[in-house]
Design an enzyme around this catalytic site. Sequence first.
Site, PDB file in Angstrom:
ATOM      1  CG  ASP A 119      -1.916  -1.137   1.230  1.00  0.00           C
ATOM      2  OD1 ASP A 119      -2.085  -1.772   0.167  1.00  0.00           O
ATOM      3  OD2 ASP A 119      -2.503  -1.421   2.284  1.00  0.00           O
ATOM      4  CG  MET A 161      -5.899  -5.030  -3.250  1.00  0.00           C
ATOM      5  SD  MET A 161      -4.786  -6.226  -2.481  1.00  0.00           S
ATOM      6  CE  MET A 161      -5.904  -7.591  -2.221  1.00  0.00           C
ATOM      7  N   GLY A 162      -5.245  -1.237  -1.911  1.00  0.00           N
ATOM      8  CA  GLY A 162      -4.606  -0.084  -1.264  1.00  0.00           C
ATOM      9  C   GLY A 162      -5.378   0.444  -0.074  1.00  0.00           C
ATOM     10  NE  ARG A 163      -5.666  -1.147   5.269  1.00  0.00           N
ATOM     11  CZ  ARG A 163      -4.939  -1.750   6.196  1.00  0.00           C
ATOM     12  NH1 ARG A 163      -5.174  -3.008   6.488  1.00  0.00           N
ATOM     13  NH2 ARG A 163      -4.004  -1.113   6.833  1.00  0.00           N
ATOM     14  NE  ARG A 291      -1.617  -9.529  -0.041  1.00  0.00           N
ATOM     15  CZ  ARG A 291      -2.685  -9.640   0.749  1.00  0.00           C
ATOM     16  NH1 ARG A 291      -3.337  -8.568   1.125  1.00  0.00           N
ATOM     17  NH2 ARG A 291      -3.122 -10.802   1.164  1.00  0.00           N
TER      18      ARG A 291
HETATM   19  O1  F6P Z   1      -2.731  -3.925   3.214  1.00  0.00           O
HETATM   20  C1  F6P Z   1      -2.436  -4.694   2.095  1.00  0.00           C
HETATM   21  C2  F6P Z   1      -3.694  -5.117   1.392  1.00  0.00           C
HETATM   22  O2  F6P Z   1      -3.299  -5.832   0.259  1.00  0.00           O
HETATM   23  C3  F6P Z   1      -4.654  -3.979   1.025  1.00  0.00           C
HETATM   24  O3  F6P Z   1      -4.271  -3.300  -0.135  1.00  0.00           O
HETATM   25  C4  F6P Z   1      -5.941  -4.741   0.909  1.00  0.00           C
HETATM   26  O4  F6P Z   1      -7.073  -3.940   1.152  1.00  0.00           O
HETATM   27  C5  F6P Z   1      -5.824  -5.771   1.983  1.00  0.00           C
HETATM   28  O5  F6P Z   1      -4.455  -5.983   2.191  1.00  0.00           O
HETATM   29  C6  F6P Z   1      -6.512  -7.075   1.640  1.00  0.00           C
HETATM   30  O6  F6P Z   1      -6.442  -7.897   2.747  1.00  0.00           O
HETATM   31  P1  F6P Z   1      -6.774  -9.441   2.741  1.00  0.00           P
HETATM   32  O7  F6P Z   1      -5.712 -10.153   1.959  1.00  0.00           O
HETATM   33  O8  F6P Z   1      -6.759  -9.806   4.184  1.00  0.00           O
HETATM   34  O9  F6P Z   1      -8.105  -9.596   2.082  1.00  0.00           O
END
Ligand code: F6P
Length: 367
Positions: A119, A161-163, A291
Amino acid sequence: MLKAFDSNVKCVGILKGWKGFMENLTIPLNIEEHDDLHTIGGTFLYTSRTNPFEELQKVTSKEEKEKIKEEIAKKMAKQFELLDIDALIAIGGDDTLGVANSMHKYGNVNVVGCPKTIDNDLAGTDYTFGFWSAVQLASNTIDNLTTTARSHQRIFVVEIMGRDAGFLTMYSGISGGADIILVPETPFSFQNHIVDVLKRRVNAGHKYHIIACSEGAYPSDESLEKDFKTISKETINQLPKDVFGNPLLTRLNISQILTKEINLREDLKAEFKKNDTNFECRDVVLGHTMRAGTPNSFDRILGLRLGLAAMKLVLNNDFGKMVALKGTNIKGVPLSEGSKKKYINPDEDEVELRNLLVKTRYKSREN
Ligand code: F6P
């Protein structure tokens, strides 16, 4: 690891993040097996979304919060003896490093933080490792989607992604040449930033359109009330929260909402028809594909440099710091400051660049 080995320091890996720390889940780390970790993505130590300070969320009074923080941090400090460790290098994003900071502050233990998240939302460092690899993956996907968008004359809404921070969307959107880029830092107007831009673009002759949209991007209250048919303010307010108290924005599925709203716009449809262009919108959630895979060279080198600096802090008994990239140098910054959240600043040149990219694309053909 390399520096630790060279300095005859014994290392253990803690499995599953804070969960493993509290439950004594460790494995020995030896150089023979673990000297090339920088070439591999993810973590072989596993990870978990565990927040040892979770119960704080139920407490409202400040005094009570401080008391509980101290109690939890002291309990965590005891784990140093049980795990037989002198120092801990915590690697992660703002949630992980926030816990490390509280533990250091209230438990007075030997902790160093290392910023790792896709992020890039940590205040103390220019870049976190993992970020540029994810940008590259998202940018490549945007490039690839252009092929099918062009063939079918479609609008694609690509969710990134990136919250609640827009770095991933801004950088991969600009890099991949997205036509509209929506980030959480500036609530958007569906009418002004999407519908009107699409109309101008189609009138300027563009046949396909890519909208890069943060998973955490959301419309302004005014736009939500005026322009949306499928969601309301309550939809956003009612989102569940994760163990760190963050709203689970991925549950909103903003790209799907935007796609539905775009497809419902008869005025937009008419404008496309007038220009003899198909009117079809599709959504693509990049999600965990961002990711994934192996890290790029920048992240490999950055991870190694940060690791070296973290180990040097440990050897110098210099704790309560986070290692950070500042310009081209690696520095130690106070963990309390470094682990704070960072957001896109509207005055940054990336924002100016994004605005220019969107505007000039249709302007050049309108004139
Ligand atoms: O914080 C990293 C991140 O990849 C965010 O960008 C995303 O919202 C979140 O993790 C997703 O989380 P999870 O893998 O627990 O669904």
